[in-house]
Structures are given as structure tokens and as C-alpha cells.
Design a protein around this motif. Structure first.
Motif, PDB file in Angstrom:
ATOM      1  N   LEU A   1     -33.069 -20.762   8.898  1.00 16.22           N
ATOM      2  CA  LEU A   1     -32.916 -21.655   7.755  1.00 16.22           C
ATOM      3  C   LEU A   1     -34.114 -21.425   6.848  1.00 16.22           C
TER       4      LEU A   1
ATOM      5  N   VAL B   1     -31.128 -29.713  12.429  1.00 14.00           N
ATOM      6  CA  VAL B   1     -31.712 -28.370  12.361  1.00 14.00           C
ATOM      7  C   VAL B   1     -32.552 -28.201  13.624  1.00 14.00           C
TER       8      VAL B   1
ATOM      9  N   ASP C   1     -30.737 -23.257  11.528  1.00 12.50           N
ATOM     10  CA  ASP C   1     -29.677 -24.254  11.401  1.00 12.50           C
ATOM     11  C   ASP C   1     -29.088 -24.527  12.778  1.00 12.50           C
ATOM     12  N   ASP C   2     -28.056 -25.338  12.818  1.00  9.45           N
ATOM     13  CA  ASP C   2     -27.492 -25.747  14.100  1.00  9.45           C
ATOM     14  C   ASP C   2     -26.836 -24.590  14.840  1.00  9.45           C
TER      15      ASP C   2
ATOM     16  N   SER D   1     -38.042 -19.639   7.009  1.00  6.76           N
ATOM     17  CA  SER D   1     -37.706 -20.070   8.366  1.00  6.76           C
ATOM     18  C   SER D   1     -38.840 -19.810   9.343  1.00  6.76           C
TER      19      SER D   1
ATOM     20  N   SER E   1     -31.249 -31.286   7.262  1.00  7.63           N
ATOM     21  CA  SER E   1     -32.528 -30.855   6.688  1.00  7.63           C
ATOM     22  C   SER E   1     -33.632 -31.013   7.724  1.00  7.63           C
TER      23      SER E   1
ATOM     24  N   ALA F   1     -29.739 -27.417   2.807  1.00  9.13           N
ATOM     25  CA  ALA F   1     -28.832 -26.339   2.400  1.00  9.13           C
ATOM     26  C   ALA F   1     -27.729 -26.851   1.493  1.00  9.13           C
TER      27      ALA F   1
END
Length: 559
Positions: free
Chosen positions: A238, A150, A232-233, A212, A132, A119
Motif C-alpha cells: 500500500l 491494512v 492492503d488486506d 509502503s 487506511s 486508497a
């Protein structure tokens, strides 16, 4: 019964997937063979965009890492990153190892990697590596999964002690892998798959990524690993990012780097299909709807792959076309057909519908029972694995702990509270109990009055209604809803042998904890929020699958 035509299916444990338009003009060269136009450089301990030690060079139309680096010099780590971002793509390139291994990995395996969904190239998580998803490139481990801050759903080996190697032991879902949503804070490594790379000469890397939704890693034409639901976290999808190639202390060359942007693939109603069958009772079958959201027709080739593919069958309706028109839909019949000698267990295969790049992959699960009831029933862990729910239920056996306040990933709670103003939804997931109707009711905490939600059907119309996945409500609907208000509430399952309370203080239960609550975040491979499993125990053995429900729009009550 819908008439159908059987489709020739490929049954094998390892497949090389057919790709649509493999030679068409939509391929774009990411590397021109002369320079790094279109790429940016980031090397540890140096300003972004600089390479003062000349670690990266272009030789013989390949990106050559450490070609001129002396053996006594440290091999600083770095990454080259595309300037453009990509979401749905098929990436294809070759790599070959050189002889050099440099500090700090001089005595370690040769290592590098492909990064995607970067990102922000400047947002680092582990040394120089940006946040990533990584396709590992390492001797014997090419195609492994590395989650660099991720998250995603993949599958683990149920017997990791018999699968040596680096990282946690993964296993493809079609080979019997159990689901795991990888969500460690820093990085998470899943590997130990069969080896498809070679030390000498050129190896081919392919990654087929759909935003995603999914990713497939191929090595020399063979599938090494799979991934669903990349986030994502913060658990947000994502769906795109830059692409990067690592230099990590080992001499390596990359060449023929090309990419093809992809349209949206075939879309299944669910990425998981779970069926159960009791020997001698009702057959196990269902239908799966497939949609084509793209503007082009997509082939409807069907292929089964995996360790248990001989137990499953997939068929198109009789007379169905061999391609699915744009915006079209079709229903595929799926059967689970264990024989009279098939041992009771969980069985797995994968169904590939259409080409690898524009088709879809569906995980098929089957639970076989030799006979109904008693010790013939499947353990709760086997059930949740088959339903695509990454969850530790407290043990793999049929009998679980009935005395501990909580077991596995469960919570020590006796009541729930509505999470929003919307109704609470209840979906029956499994029932392995004596026959007869089971009304499910709710009551406010401290109130003895029980209010109806819905009733599980008896076995008068379906012989295995009391011993199956996805048992029916008597009205035939898959789910029921009710509104408990904003105060905490609890549940009671009423059986022929008495009431089973979630709150033990509501009645006089046979065991200390006659029901269990397990918060979950994934069901049938899809995300769920504010959701729990509630499993009831009718007798005293603690199997907690006499009636198992998915309860949505709730959270365990802390009061």
C-alpha cells in the motif's frame, strides 16, 4: 580488515530527529486558512460532501470541529479528506482540544486521528472510517498505530502486563520490542508508548511516510511509533493514498497543515542486522551496504538510539565522504561489543543513517552468550525475535515440547513440497550445537536414500561457528539450492551424535519430534513467500536451534 573512522553517535532512548531542508520552499499548505478547498467531507448518516449540522467550521485560520455543536446534540463522526493522493511525504500540523465532549464519547477520552494511504475514501471498514493507516490523536495516546483493515510490521512490548493503556502494548524496536505483523481483519490497535502529548494548548503532529516501505509518527518532535512494510488486506504493498483528518465526538482544532513530497530515501540492503557473540570467542561484526537511489546527495550522519546503544558501534570507511552521491553506495561496518560482564540476553538498538526524512532506519539486534553450549544457549524465541521474524515458537524458554504434534505457530507436518518449478533455497540462520560439521540432506518421502544439499562448517576456522547466528556452509556461500522435484520430500541433519530427521519414521529419533516446521511471512523485516523455518533438536531438551534453516519455495505437505 577495512580501515574505518568512528563517527560520533548519539546514545539515548528518545531522540528528536534532524530533518533535511526543514525550512525549504517545497512545503505546500494543505489548508489555506479560509476554506476547505482541496478537501472533501464525509460525515456519517449524511450524503458525501455535505455537512447539514455544520459540524465543521473555519475559525482563526484553523479547521474547527464541533465549534457550534450544542452539548445535547450527538457528535456525529466524520472525516475530511484531501483530493490529492500522496506516497512519500512529510506531513506536519498542529492540533488543540476544545472543551466539548459529545455523545457517544461524552464520558470517554477526547479522540480524533490522522488517516493516510486512503486508497478509496468511499471504501469503509469501521463505521465512517475508510480503509487506511491511522495516526491516533487521543488524550495520552497521540501517535499510536491503528490499522484500519491494512497491515504492517511493528513491534510489541515483551512484557505487556507492565505497560498499561489502550490497545496492545507496543515498544520501539530500538528499545527491545519484538516484531509483529498486524493483520487482523477489521482493525488492530497498537499503543501504550511513552506519552508526549499534552491536554492543554497546541500539539505538533508529524508523519514521515515512504510509500509502503516505512512510516514514523512523531509527537512534539519525539518519535512515538514506527512501522515497516504497509500492505492492503490482500498483502499487496500500500504505497499511496489520500490523507484525512477525523472528527470523533470531541471538539478539536487543526491548523498549519502542510506537506512536503519526498524523494526516495537511502536504501539499506536490509532493515535488520542481527549479530551474536560468545564471551571470549570471535568478535561480532558485519557490513551493511547503503544505496542512494535519488538524484540528490544525502548526508551520511550516523546515530545510535535505544536502550542498548552502548553495546553497538557503527563506522564509515576511513576517508569516506560525509554525504552519499546520487546513485552511490557505501558499506557501513556494524559491531556488537558486549563486555565480559554483559548478561546473556537479546539486545536492541536503532541506527539512523542520514536525516529522518531522506535517510533510513535500521534495527540492530545482538544476542550475547556467557559461554558456549548447554544452558548457555539462547532460546529459539529469542533467536526469531532477533531475526525480525514475527513468530510464536511455542514458548520463551530454552526447552520446548517434544511430544506435541505441533507447537506455537508451527504445523504438524513431516515433509515439504516445492511451491514452484524454481529450486528450493536453504539459508542457515542459527546453529547452537556441539562443534563439528553438519551435513544437511534431503530424501523423497518413503525413500531411505539421502541426497546432499550442503554442509555446515566446523569451528576450525571460526571459533564460534557452532554457536552463532548465520553459520557458514563449508563453501562460504550464504545459501544453497537443490531441486527435489514435484513430490513431497523431507530433510535430515547429520551430526556427530547421529541423524536428526524431520520425518521421525525415517530413523529412530531420540524424541517424538526431533524437528519442527514453522511457516513464516517476514524475515529480517522483509516479506517472504512460500517460506518455512525448520529447526532440529540434536539431543532431547527440545531447543530446536541446534541447526535452524530458512527454507524458501516450499510449503508444508498435506499428504
Amino acid at each position: 580488515m577495512v580501515k574505518s573512522q568512528k563517527i560520533a553517535l548519539t546514545a539515548c532512548s528518545i531522540i528528536s530527529l534532524n530533518l533535511s531542508h526543514a525550512q525549504d520552499e517545497n512545503w505546500k499548505q494543505l489548508f489555506n486558512g479560509r476554506n476547505l478547498d482541496g478537501w472533501s467531507i464525509a460525515i456519517e448518516n449524511t450524503p458525501v460532501g455535505t455537512d447539514p449540522k455544520k459540524l465543521i467550521s473555519i475559525r482563526d485560520e484553523a479547521v474547527h470541529m464541533y465549534a457550534d455543536t450544542p452539548l445535547d446534540q450527538r457528535g456525529d463522526f466524520g472525516v475530511i479528506v484531501t483530493n490529492e493522493r500522496y506516497s512519500r511525504f512529510h506531513l506536519d500540523f498542529e492540533y488543540a482540544w476544545g472543551p466539548k465532549k459529545l455523545e457517544p464519547r461524552k464520558d470517554m477520552l477526547r479522540d480524533a486521528g490522522l488517516l493516510y494511504h486512503i486508497a478509496d475514501p468511499n471504501k469503509r471498514t469501521w463505521g465512517i472510517w475508510p480503509v487506511s493507516m491511522e495516526y491516533q490523536i487521543q488524550e495520552g495516546d497521540v501517535g499510536d498505530l491503528v490499522f484500519l483493515k491494512v497491515r504492517g510490521l511493528t513491534w510489541m512490548h515483551p512484557d505487556p502486563n507492565n505497560s498499561p493503556g489502550q490497545g496492545e502494548a507496543g515498544l520501539q524496536p530500538e528499545a527491545g520490542g519484538t516484531p509483529l505483523f498486524c493483520n487482523q481483519q477489521d482493525h488492530h490497535y497498537v499503543g501504550r508508548y511513552p506519552v508526549y502529548d499534552k491536554l492543554e494548548g497546541w500539539n505538533r503532529v508529524e508523519a514521515i511516510v515512504h510509500g509502503s516501505e516505512s512510516a514514523v509518527h512523531l509527537v512534539n518532535g519525539k518519535i512515538r511509533s514506527r512501522l515497516f512494510r504497509i500492505t492492503d488486506d490482500a498483502m499487496k504493498p500500500l504505497s499511496e493514498g489520500h490523507i484525512g483528518l477525523q472528527l470523533e465526538g470531541a471538539e478539536i482544532k487543526y491548523r498549519n497543515i502542510r506537506i512536503r513530497k519526498l524523494a526516495a530515501p537511502l536504501s539499506p540492503a536490509t532493515r535488520y542486522v542481527a549479530l551474536s557473540q560468545v564471551r571470549g570467542l570471535a568478535p561480532a561484526s558485519t557490513e551493511l551496504e547503503i544505496n542512494n537511489p535519488s538524484s540528490e546527495p544525502i548526508a551520511l550522519d550516523l546515530s545510535l538510539t535505544g536502550s542498548d546503544s552502548q553495546l553497538f558501534q557503527a563506522t564509515l570507511p576511513a576517508g569516506a565522504p560525509t554525504t552519499l552521491a546520487p546513485q552511490g553506495k557505501i558499506r557501513i561496518r556494524i559491531d556488537f561489543k558486549p563486555s565480559n560482564t554483559t548478561p546473556p540476553a537479546r539486545y536492541s538498538t536503532g541506527l539512523q543513517i542520514g536525516p529522518a526524512d531522506l535517510g533510513t532506519f535500521v534495527v540492530l539486534q545482538g544476542i550475547s552468550l556467557a559461554a558456549p553450549e548447554g544452558d548457555n544457549e539462547p532460546p529459539l524465541q529469542r533467536i526469531t525475535d532477533a531475526l525480525g521474524i514475527p513468530l510464536d515458537v511455542g514458548g520463551g524458554g530454552l526447552h520446548l515440547n517434544t511430544k506435541a504434534p505441533k507447537i506455537g505457530a508451527g504445523v504438524a507436518a513431516n515433509s515439504l513440497v516445492r511451491a514452484s518449478d524454481a529450486p528450493v533455497r536453504v539459508t542457515p540462520l542459527a546453529r547452537f550445537s556441539p562443534p563439528g560439521e553438519i551435513p544437511l540432506r534431503w530424501h523423497s518421502r518413503g525413500d531411505a536414500t539421502r541426497k546432499p544439499i550442503a554442509t555446515l562448517a566446523d569451528s576450525s576456522k571460526k571459533s564460534d561457528a557452532h554457536q552463532c547466528l548465520f553459520p557458514h556452509w563449508i563453501d562460504g556461500k550464504p545459501s544453497a539450492t537443490f531441486d527435489p522435484g514435484s513430490e513431497p520430500f523431507s530433510l535430515v541433519a547429520e551430526t556427530a551424535h547421529g541423524a536428526i530427521p524431520l520425518d521421525p519414521s525415517h530413523t529412530q529419533p531420540k524424541v517424538d519430534h526431533p524437528a519442527r516446521i514453522f511457516p513464516i511471512h517476514t524475515f529480517l523485516g522483509n516479506p517472504v513467500t512460500n517460506a518455512v523455518l525448520v529447526g532440529f533438536e540434536e539431543a532431547t531438551n527440545g531447543d530446536y536451534q541446534d541447526a535452524l534453516f530458512l527454507i524458501e519455495n516450499v510449503r508444508p505437505s498435506d499428504d
